[in-house]
Design a protein around this motif. Structure first.
Motif, mmCIF file in Angstrom:
data_model
loop_
_atom_site.group_PDB
_atom_site.id
_atom_site.type_symbol
_atom_site.label_atom_id
_atom_site.label_comp_id
_atom_site.label_asym_id
_atom_site.label_seq_id
_atom_site.Cartn_x
_atom_site.Cartn_y
_atom_site.Cartn_z
ATOM 1 N N SER A 285 6.646 37.049 66.732
ATOM 2 C CA SER A 285 7.353 38.112 66.028
ATOM 3 C C SER A 285 6.928 39.489 66.552
ATOM 4 O O SER A 285 7.785 40.346 66.826
ATOM 5 C CB SER A 285 7.089 37.990 64.526
ATOM 6 N N SER A 289 9.537 41.616 68.806
ATOM 7 C CA SER A 289 10.091 42.852 68.244
ATOM 8 C C SER A 289 9.634 44.082 69.012
ATOM 9 O O SER A 289 10.386 45.071 69.094
ATOM 10 C CB SER A 289 9.775 42.962 66.753
ATOM 11 N N HIS A 303 12.872 45.664 62.364
ATOM 12 C CA HIS A 303 12.239 44.963 61.232
ATOM 13 C C HIS A 303 12.973 43.653 60.944
ATOM 14 O O HIS A 303 12.357 42.598 60.795
ATOM 15 C CB HIS A 303 12.251 45.871 59.988
ATOM 16 N N ALA A 306 12.297 41.102 63.623
ATOM 17 C CA ALA A 306 10.938 40.532 63.496
ATOM 18 C C ALA A 306 10.912 39.491 62.381
ATOM 19 O O ALA A 306 10.283 38.419 62.524
ATOM 20 C CB ALA A 306 9.934 41.649 63.199
ATOM 21 N N CYS A 307 11.604 39.783 61.279
ATOM 22 C CA CYS A 307 11.624 38.840 60.144
ATOM 23 C C CYS A 307 12.407 37.576 60.506
ATOM 24 O O CYS A 307 12.052 36.473 60.065
ATOM 25 C CB CYS A 307 12.223 39.503 58.904
ATOM 26 N N MET A 337 6.553 37.418 53.978
ATOM 27 C CA MET A 337 6.215 38.764 54.484
ATOM 28 C C MET A 337 6.805 39.820 53.549
ATOM 29 O O MET A 337 7.886 40.355 53.799
ATOM 30 C CB MET A 337 6.740 38.982 55.908
ATOM 31 N N LEU A 341 7.828 46.314 58.541
ATOM 32 C CA LEU A 341 7.259 46.035 59.865
ATOM 33 C C LEU A 341 6.306 47.131 60.329
ATOM 34 O O LEU A 341 5.423 46.859 61.138
ATOM 35 C CB LEU A 341 8.403 45.868 60.888
ATOM 36 N N ASN A 391 3.632 48.330 64.625
ATOM 37 C CA ASN A 391 4.435 47.108 64.507
ATOM 38 C C ASN A 391 3.469 46.050 63.973
ATOM 39 O O ASN A 391 2.485 45.723 64.646
ATOM 40 C CB ASN A 391 4.993 46.721 65.883
ATOM 41 N N PRO A 393 3.881 42.609 61.875
ATOM 42 C CA PRO A 393 4.396 41.490 61.090
ATOM 43 C C PRO A 393 3.257 40.603 60.575
ATOM 44 O O PRO A 393 2.137 40.642 61.100
ATOM 45 C CB PRO A 393 5.242 40.713 62.104
ATOM 46 N N ARG A 430 -1.911 38.615 59.900
ATOM 47 C CA ARG A 430 -1.142 39.812 60.293
ATOM 48 C C ARG A 430 -1.630 40.242 61.671
ATOM 49 O O ARG A 430 -2.833 40.129 61.971
ATOM 50 C CB ARG A 430 -1.338 40.952 59.276
#
Ligand code: GLY
Length: 463
Positions: A285, A289, A303, A306-307, A337, A341, A391, A393, A430
Motif C-alpha cells: 500500500s 500509493s 488515499h 492506498a485503501c 484502517m 493516509l 504517506n 497506511p 503502520r
C-alpha cells in the motif's frame, strides 16, 4: 536562522495577498510546568518562526498594511535576566536577523492595537491555541473566548497557508536533515530491540539520539507493542518473542522543521509468517500509493488507492470479501484502517493544524468526506510541486471496534467476521515515509529510506 532575506521575502510575499488593516502575528510565551520559573521546553509559534525566525519567548509582531509599518514588540532583558541567563542580544539586534527595522517594548502593542481599532482599522489575527494569547486577545481586543476561532481572519489564514504549503529549497534541505536524524532514531531502535527490553528503554534511546543531534522529537514518541492503538504513548510494556513493535517518531531540527516516520518491526528480529502476510499488504500500500504522488493528483484519490490496495490484500487473506472498490467507497476497509493516509508536514509535524486542517488540506475543489475513516484524512487537495506530506497506511485489529461492528453486522457483505476472530490479538502495523512532491513526481525525503521491506528489516536487525 536562515539568511535575513528569507524572512523579508516571505513577508513581502505575504503582503501581496493581504488587503487592509493590521495583521497580528503572536509569538509564544514560556509555559510553566509546576511553578512559574520551571517551564516546559519553549517552542515558538510556527507562523512567527516562518515570518521572523526568532526563537524567543514574549515577542509579537504586526504588519500594518494601511500605514506601511512592520514592528516587532518585545522587551530587552535586564540585569536580573543577565545574571541568570548570561548576556543576551538586544531586541534591535535580534530584529536585524529578519530585517525588521522597528521594535517597541511589548506593552506598546496594546496601545498600537487599541489605537488601530479606535481609528476603524480591522485587526486580523490567526486562531490562537495558547491560553495566554487567548487571554491577551480577550483583554486587549475584547474577543470573547468562545469566538476566538470564529473571529480570526480567514483572509490571513489562507494567505499564510498558501505560502507555507509550498516548501522553499531551504525548507526542503532542512526537512531532509530532520529525516536523516529520524533515520538514525529508527535504525537505532532496530539495532537494540530484542525480547526482555521495556518499550521505555528503546523510546528513551530514540529520544536521546534526536537530542544528541541538537534536535528534539517532533512529537511525543509513539513506541508500542500495542500498535492497534493509533497514538499509543504508553512505554511500560515488556517486549517478548513474537511481539511486533510499532515505532512512530521523528525529529525537529534546530531550525524547527519536522520529520515523521513509522516502522513496525518484529521484536525477535524475524516476522512470523502471519505477521509477514499482513506486513506485506501494508508495504504494498505505501509503495503503490507513493508511486501515484505527483503534481496534479488529488491526495484524496491517493488515499482511496492506498485503501484499495489494503482491502485487496485483506481479501486475499480472507478477511475481506466482495467488490473491493465498492467496499472502500462505502468505508468498510476503515475497520482495519480508521485514519487518513497522511498530512502536510513542515515547521509542524501536522503542518499548520493550528490554522484549521480544513484550510490546509482541502479547498473549494476538494471537500472532506464524512464517512468514518476517510473523514479523518487531513489532506485531500491536489498535489503541487513543493508540498511535503506523509504517506502512512496501516492495518490494525482493534478488538473493541471489531466487537461493535460485528454486533451490528456492519458491512457483513465485505468483512469475514469469523476469520477475523483469529486476528483479535494481532496488534497493528503502520508504515510511514515523508514525501516531497517534485516537478514531475515525488521522492522519499532524507538521504536513505529507513529499512522497510521484510528482508531489509530482518537483515538490519540481524546485524
Ligand atoms: N506520526 C504522528 C502523527 O501523525 O500524529
Amino acid at each position: 536562522m536562515f539568511k535575513p532575506e528569507v524572512y523579508k521575502n516571505r513577508r513581502e510575499n505575504l503582503k501581496k495577498s493581504l488587503s487592509t488593516g493590521v495583521y497580528l502575528i503572536m509569538g509564544n510565551n514560556e509555559t510553566p510546568m509546576n511553578y512559574p520559573a520551571n517551564t516546559f521546553h519553549f517552542r515558538q509559534d510556527s507562523n512567527f518562526l516562518y515570518f521572523y525566525g526568532l526563537d524567543i519567548a514574549g515577542m509579537s509582531a504586526i504588519i500594518d498594511m494601511d500605514n506601511g509599518k512592520e514592528i516587532i514588540f518585545a522587551n530587552d532583558v535586564d540585569i536580573d535576566d543577565i545574571i541568570w541567563m548570561g548576556p543576551q542580544p538586544s531586541i534591535k539586534e535580534l530584529a536585524q536577523k529578519c530585517l525588521i527595522e522597528e521594535t517597541q517594548p511589548f506593552a506598546k502593542l496594546e496601545d498600537y492595537l487599541k489605537n488601530a481599532k479606535k481609528t476603524g482599522q480591522k485587526i486580523h489575527f490567526l486562531p490562537p491555541y495558547k491560553h495566554d494569547n487567548m487571554i491577551y486577545l480577550n483583554q486587549v481586543l475584547g474577543i470573547p473566548f468562545a469566538k476566538m476561532k470564529e473571529e480570526s481572519s480567514l483572509e490571513f489564514i489562507l494567505a499564510v497557508i498558501a505560502l507555507r504549503n509550498v516548501k522553499e529549497q531551504v525548507e526542503i534541505e532542512e526537512i531532509d536533515r530532520a529525516c536523516n536524524i529520524g533515520y538514525l532514531m529508527h535504525t537505532t531502535s532496530m539495532k537494540m530491540t530484542k525480547p526482555g527490553l521495556y518499550e521505555r528503554e528503546i523510546a528513551g534511546v530514540m529520544e536521546g539520539v534526536s537530542l544528541s543531534y541538537g534536535s528534539v522529537p517532533s512529537f511525543p514518541i509513539i513506541l508500542t507493542k500495542n500498535g492497534q492503538t493509533l497514538h499509543n504513548h504508553y512505554h511500560g510494556n515488556l517486549l517478548k518473542e513474537g511481539d511486533l513493535l510499532l515505532q512512530d517518531a521523528g525529529a525537529q531540527t534546530p531550525l524547527f522543521y519536522a520529520s515523521d516516520n513509522t516502522r513496525t518491526i518484529p521484536v525477535s528480529g524475524k516476522f512470523t509468517s502471519k505477521q509477514k502476510d499482513v506486513y506485506q499488504i501494508v508495504l504494498n500500500s505505501i509503495n503503490g500509493s507513493i508511486k501515484l504522488m505527483k503534481p496534479g493528483v488529488k491526495y484524496f484519490d491517493v488515499h482511496i488507492a492506498a485503501c484499495e490496495i489494503l482491502a485487496a490484500g485483506l481479501k486475499d487473506l480472507g478477511l475481506m470479501k466482495g467488490d473491493i472498490k465498492e467496499a472502500v467507497k462505502l468505508g468498510a476497509h476503515a475497520l482495519f484502517m480508521p485514519h487518513g493516509l497522511g498530512h502536510m508536514m513542515g515547521l509542524d509535524v501536522h503542518d499548520m493544524e493550528d490554522l484549521g486542517q480544513i484550510h490546509v488540506g482541502y479547498d473549494k475543489h476538494t471537500r472532506p468526506s464524512d464517512i468514518f475513516g476517510t473523514a479523518f484524512l487531513r489532506m485531500g487537495r491536489e498535489l503541487k510541486q513543493g508540498y511535503v506530506l506523509t504517506n502512512e497506511p496501516g492495518i490494525y485489529f482493534i478488538p473493541e471496534l471489531i466487537d461493535i461492528w460485528k454486533k451490528e453486522n456492519k458491512f457483513a457483505e465485505f468483512i469475514n467476521y469469523d476469520k477475523l476472530q483469529g486476528y483479535r490479538d494481532f496488534g497493528g502495523i503502520r508504515l510511514e515515509d515523508d514525501i516531497l512532491i517534485t516537478e514531475t513526481g515525488s521522492r522519499i525525503m532524507g538521504e536513505k529510506r529507513i529499512p522497510i521491506s521484510v528482508e531489509e528489516i530482518e537483515s538490519f536487525m540481524r546485524k
